[in-house]
Design an enzyme around this catalytic site. Structure first.
Site, mmCIF file in Angstrom:
data_model
loop_
_atom_site.group_PDB
_atom_site.id
_atom_site.type_symbol
_atom_site.label_atom_id
_atom_site.label_comp_id
_atom_site.label_asym_id
_atom_site.label_seq_id
_atom_site.Cartn_x
_atom_site.Cartn_y
_atom_site.Cartn_z
ATOM 1 N N ASP A 13 71.650 68.465 13.502
ATOM 2 C CA ASP A 13 71.185 69.314 12.394
ATOM 3 C C ASP A 13 70.806 70.720 12.838
ATOM 4 O O ASP A 13 69.967 71.380 12.218
ATOM 5 C CB ASP A 13 69.977 68.672 11.665
ATOM 6 C CG ASP A 13 70.272 67.268 11.208
ATOM 7 O OD1 ASP A 13 71.406 67.036 10.756
ATOM 8 O OD2 ASP A 13 69.378 66.408 11.308
ATOM 9 N N LYS A 16 75.274 73.414 12.942
ATOM 10 C CA LYS A 16 76.639 73.542 13.476
ATOM 11 C C LYS A 16 77.652 73.760 12.363
ATOM 12 O O LYS A 16 78.615 74.513 12.527
ATOM 13 C CB LYS A 16 77.021 72.274 14.268
ATOM 14 C CG LYS A 16 76.139 72.033 15.476
ATOM 15 C CD LYS A 16 76.492 70.732 16.167
ATOM 16 C CE LYS A 16 76.226 69.507 15.342
ATOM 17 N NZ LYS A 16 74.804 69.236 15.055
ATOM 18 N N GLY A 40 75.929 65.118 8.778
ATOM 19 C CA GLY A 40 75.805 65.814 7.499
ATOM 20 C C GLY A 40 75.741 67.292 7.769
ATOM 21 O O GLY A 40 74.764 67.790 8.310
ATOM 22 N N HIS A 41 76.834 67.981 7.465
ATOM 23 C CA HIS A 41 76.849 69.435 7.638
ATOM 24 C C HIS A 41 76.681 70.069 6.265
ATOM 25 O O HIS A 41 77.425 69.736 5.343
ATOM 26 C CB HIS A 41 78.193 69.928 8.172
ATOM 27 C CG HIS A 41 78.635 69.256 9.433
ATOM 28 N ND1 HIS A 41 77.954 69.324 10.604
ATOM 29 C CD2 HIS A 41 79.738 68.519 9.695
ATOM 30 C CE1 HIS A 41 78.604 68.657 11.543
ATOM 31 N NE2 HIS A 41 79.691 68.149 11.020
ATOM 32 N N GLN A 232 76.033 65.531 15.437
ATOM 33 C CA GLN A 232 74.801 65.182 16.170
ATOM 34 C C GLN A 232 74.521 66.189 17.310
ATOM 35 O O GLN A 232 75.136 67.246 17.339
ATOM 36 C CB GLN A 232 74.825 63.739 16.689
ATOM 37 C CG GLN A 232 74.836 62.681 15.594
ATOM 38 C CD GLN A 232 76.223 62.289 15.128
ATOM 39 O OE1 GLN A 232 77.134 62.157 15.912
ATOM 40 N NE2 GLN A 232 76.387 62.090 13.839
ATOM 41 N N GLY A 310 68.420 61.967 3.441
ATOM 42 C CA GLY A 310 67.323 62.572 2.680
ATOM 43 C C GLY A 310 65.963 62.411 3.359
ATOM 44 O O GLY A 310 64.940 62.825 2.827
ATOM 45 N N ARG A 313 62.705 65.438 8.184
ATOM 46 C CA ARG A 313 62.928 65.610 9.626
ATOM 47 C C ARG A 313 61.589 65.921 10.304
ATOM 48 O O ARG A 313 60.783 66.666 9.751
ATOM 49 C CB ARG A 313 63.903 66.768 9.874
ATOM 50 C CG ARG A 313 65.303 66.481 9.350
ATOM 51 C CD ARG A 313 66.218 67.705 9.510
ATOM 52 N NE ARG A 313 67.540 67.453 8.954
ATOM 53 C CZ ARG A 313 68.316 68.394 8.409
ATOM 54 N NH1 ARG A 313 67.908 69.642 8.348
ATOM 55 N NH2 ARG A 313 69.501 68.087 7.932
ATOM 56 N N GLY A 422 69.737 82.788 7.850
ATOM 57 C CA GLY A 422 69.801 82.264 6.478
ATOM 58 C C GLY A 422 71.001 81.340 6.369
ATOM 59 O O GLY A 422 71.908 81.394 7.205
HETATM 60 P P1 GTP Z 1 74.810 67.428 11.997
HETATM 61 O O1 GTP Z 1 76.285 67.463 12.196
HETATM 62 O O2 GTP Z 1 74.368 66.369 11.003
HETATM 63 O O3 GTP Z 1 74.054 67.363 13.263
HETATM 64 O O4 GTP Z 1 74.335 68.778 11.161
HETATM 65 P P2 GTP Z 1 74.522 70.351 11.348
HETATM 66 O O5 GTP Z 1 74.274 70.773 12.748
HETATM 67 O O6 GTP Z 1 75.801 70.791 10.739
HETATM 68 O O7 GTP Z 1 73.300 70.910 10.475
HETATM 69 P P3 GTP Z 1 72.910 70.600 8.982
HETATM 70 O O8 GTP Z 1 73.885 71.239 8.080
HETATM 71 O O9 GTP Z 1 72.590 69.165 8.778
HETATM 72 O O10 GTP Z 1 71.475 71.319 8.901
HETATM 73 C C1 GTP Z 1 71.283 72.681 8.950
HETATM 74 C C2 GTP Z 1 70.670 73.156 7.622
HETATM 75 O O11 GTP Z 1 70.141 74.459 7.795
HETATM 76 C C3 GTP Z 1 71.677 73.287 6.491
HETATM 77 O O12 GTP Z 1 71.033 72.983 5.277
HETATM 78 C C4 GTP Z 1 72.098 74.767 6.526
HETATM 79 O O13 GTP Z 1 72.491 75.267 5.257
HETATM 80 C C5 GTP Z 1 70.800 75.405 6.943
HETATM 81 N N1 GTP Z 1 70.926 76.609 7.768
HETATM 82 C C6 GTP Z 1 71.830 76.887 8.739
HETATM 83 N N2 GTP Z 1 71.519 78.055 9.349
HETATM 84 C C7 GTP Z 1 70.405 78.513 8.733
HETATM 85 C C8 GTP Z 1 69.572 79.658 8.937
HETATM 86 O O14 GTP Z 1 69.801 80.485 9.804
HETATM 87 N N3 GTP Z 1 68.483 79.781 8.126
HETATM 88 C C9 GTP Z 1 68.172 78.873 7.154
HETATM 89 N N4 GTP Z 1 67.085 79.071 6.427
HETATM 90 N N5 GTP Z 1 68.927 77.784 6.943
HETATM 91 C C10 GTP Z 1 70.016 77.601 7.736
HETATM 92 P P1 IMP Z 2 73.362 56.243 13.803
HETATM 93 O O1 IMP Z 2 74.235 57.311 14.340
HETATM 94 O O2 IMP Z 2 73.429 56.091 12.322
HETATM 95 O O3 IMP Z 2 73.538 54.932 14.519
HETATM 96 O O4 IMP Z 2 71.830 56.687 14.091
HETATM 97 C C1 IMP Z 2 71.299 56.726 15.414
HETATM 98 C C2 IMP Z 2 70.291 57.867 15.551
HETATM 99 O O5 IMP Z 2 70.971 59.111 15.450
HETATM 100 C C3 IMP Z 2 69.209 57.896 14.474
HETATM 101 O O6 IMP Z 2 68.017 58.394 15.058
HETATM 102 C C4 IMP Z 2 69.726 58.911 13.475
HETATM 103 O O7 IMP Z 2 68.690 59.516 12.740
HETATM 104 C C5 IMP Z 2 70.401 59.901 14.414
HETATM 105 N N1 IMP Z 2 71.499 60.644 13.775
HETATM 106 C C6 IMP Z 2 72.755 60.199 13.536
HETATM 107 N N2 IMP Z 2 73.497 61.155 12.955
HETATM 108 C C7 IMP Z 2 72.694 62.237 12.841
HETATM 109 C C8 IMP Z 2 72.915 63.570 12.350
HETATM 110 O O8 IMP Z 2 74.000 63.945 11.918
HETATM 111 N N3 IMP Z 2 71.851 64.411 12.424
HETATM 112 C C9 IMP Z 2 70.658 64.032 12.939
HETATM 113 N N4 IMP Z 2 70.413 62.808 13.416
HETATM 114 C C10 IMP Z 2 71.425 61.918 13.376
HETATM 115 MG MG MG Z 3 73.125 67.355 9.691
#
Ligand code: GTP
Ligand code: IMP
Ligand code: MG
Length: 431
Positions: A13, A16, A40-41, A232, A310, A313, A422
């Site tokens: 999270d 990325k 979840g991106h 991740q 949901g 974090r 942002g």
């Molecule tokens: P995983 O693949 O699940 O690990 O997620 P991820 O690395 O793609 O990140 P994810 O989208 O779950 O979480 C990042 C959150 O922060 C999202 O809701 C983005 O829209 C938001 N976001 C990204 N960059 C910024 C930033 O610079 N400022 C703010 N306020 N929000 C941001």
């Molecule tokens: P699993 O990947 O569903 O088996 O979860 C294993 C661990 O990885 C748990 O702590 C999850 O919360 C964490 N996890 C898996 N995917 C994500 C992600 O995309 N973002 C953040 N944590 C994750």
């Molecule tokens: Mg995510």
């Protein structure tokens, strides 16, 4: 042009998705190589917010995207996402070798989690059980789903699940609410209804099926740019993360080669992404977790709730031992710092510079998770900065924000090339 990998330096999270969307503009292929719909991106483009679990973020830039052999794919989620975002097969391919997640994988994930003495906090998407079947060589690949041979393989999965569940339920396990015995286990296999549904899902997936490894290698030979998107973060890596509080795949840059099927020497750029602070969903050590009210302020300002589950974090200060190790594991050639805006308006901002454990100073996290739980953070404090509206470049950032970023860069000895302030595609400065 070579391959670029975008990797998470923390616990996932890091943002990325947004960075991949940004870098996709100059890429020819954008690929996922591990994990599944546990990811979840969230990507914000103008008024639209896209929440992606399987499809690589690159499709928003209308680039061809690929889901590699190392990914575990739930066909239900695949269909839902492909339809929701109207992604045609020309913009999305799935490797014929990718592993298919079945409903019983999800059931087993839930049962294991409910019955665990120490919960991991999985996303309950069947990721662990699907990779377990893969390691045991009884996974169903997309190729086998398409040619119908998977029914025989499912019998092997059924047998393994029955053995597991019968053993599990025969023990006195009062915390487990899923019933008793082998009869119960029989409900967790594919019945005729599910087989019928999966036959239809196979037909849906057929036009998307491809040899992603061939596509990636051909693209690289043709001088095209391949962007690889990690799901991740480094500390959820199955080997190097905080075991057992990890996911079931390798989440570091090296996994791009094994998950997509190309050679390491193509990789010339690894973009390590970190938030300006740290978050973690699920259980496991997090020495810089903030117990005070400020943690809640960061959570609500940064909207720190899981895209997939949901869940709230856990929030903490930026942790340099975690980043040092993650940069090393990923071979980060540059850094991206996201969510700098979330820290603005605070009186003080802290950075964990090292840990103390049993009287020793640790610059890197300890190997043992138990030791990691006991490690105490030692902080450097920075004066905070007030809100900044659309800074144009690094020099126009508030002085205290620059001090903070310069310190991180100096400690990690890696340049910060992008600072995100942002969620919008254009809310970045380039250094
Ligand atoms: P995983 O693949 O699940 O690990 O997620 P991820 O690395 O793609 O990140 P994810 O989208 O779950 O979480 C990042 C959150 O922060 C999202 O809701 C983005 O829209 C938001 N976001 C990204 N960059 C910024 C930033 O610079 N400022 C703010 N306020 N929000 C941001
Ligand atoms: P699993 O990947 O569903 O088996 O979860 C294993 C661990 O990885 C748990 O702590 C999850 O919360 C964490 N996890 C898996 N995917 C994500 C992600 O995309 N973002 C953040 N944590 C994750
Ligand atoms: Mg995510």
């Amino acid at each position: 042009m070579p391959a670029t990998i975008v990797s998470g330096l923390q616990f996932g999270d890091e943002g990325k998705g947004k960075i991949v969307d940004l870098l996709s503009e100059k890429a020819d292929l954008v690929c996922r190589f591990q994990g599944g719909d546990n990811a979840g991106h969230t990507v914000v483009v103008g008024d639209a917010t896209y929440k992606l679990h399987l499809i690589p973020s690159g499709f928003l830039q209308k680039k061809r995207t690929l889901i590699g052999a190392g990914v575990v794919v739930n066909p239900r989620v695949f269909k839902k996402e492909a339809e929701e975002f109207n992604v045609p097969p020309g913009l999305l391919g799935v490797d014929l070798r990718a592993t298919i997640i079945f409903p019983h994988n999800i059931e087993i994930d839930i049962i294991e989690e409910v019955c665990r003495k120490k919960r991991i906090g999985t996303t309950k998407r069947g990721i662990g059980p699907a990779y377990t079947d893969k390691a045991a060589r009884r996974n169903v690949t997309l190729s086998e789903l398409l040619d119908g041979s998977y029914k025989k393989i499912l019998k092997e999965q059924q047998h393994a699940n029955e053995v597991f569940l019968a053993d599990h339920f025969s023990k006195d396990n009062s915390s487990c609410t899923f019933g008793q015995g082998k009869e119960q286990a029989r409900t967790y296999v594919c019945g005729p209804k599910i087989l019928e549904e999966f036959a239809a899902l196979a037909d849906f997936m057929r036009p998307f099926a491809t040899d992603a490894s061939r596509e990636v290698n051909d693209a690289l030979k043709d001088g095209k740019t391949v962007l690889c998107e990690t799901a991740q973060g480094a500390f959820l890596d199955n080997s190097f993360g905080t075991r057992p509080y990890v996911t079931s795949s390798s989440t570091i840059s090296g996994a791009a080669c094994t998950g997509l099927g190309f050679a390491p020497w193509h990789v010339k750029r690894v973009v390590g992404v970190s938030k300006a602070y740290m978050t973690r969903v699920g259980e496991g050590p997090m020495p810089s977790e903030i117990e005070e009210e400020i943690g809640n302020v960061i959570r609500s300002k940064g909207a720190e709730f899981g895209t997939t589950t949901g869940r709230a974090r856990r929030c903490g200060w930026l942790d340099l031992p975690v980043l040092r190790r993650a940069c090393e594991l990923n071979g980060a050639t540059e850094l991206t710092v996201t969510k700098l805006d979330v820290l603005s308006g605070m009186k003080k901002v802290k950075v964990c510079k090292y840990y103390r454990l049993d009287g020793k100073k640790l610059l890197f996290p300890p190997v043992s998770t138990n030791d990691f739980e006991r490690a105490r953070p030692v902080y450097k404090e920075f004066l905070g900065w007030q809100g900044f509206k659309n800074p144009k470049d690094f020099s126009s950032l508030p002085r205290n924000a620059k001090n903070f970023l310069n310190y991180v860069e100096g400690e990690l000895k890696i340049l910060i090339k992008i600072v995100s302030f942002g969620p919008e595609r254009n809310q970045n400065i380039y250094k």
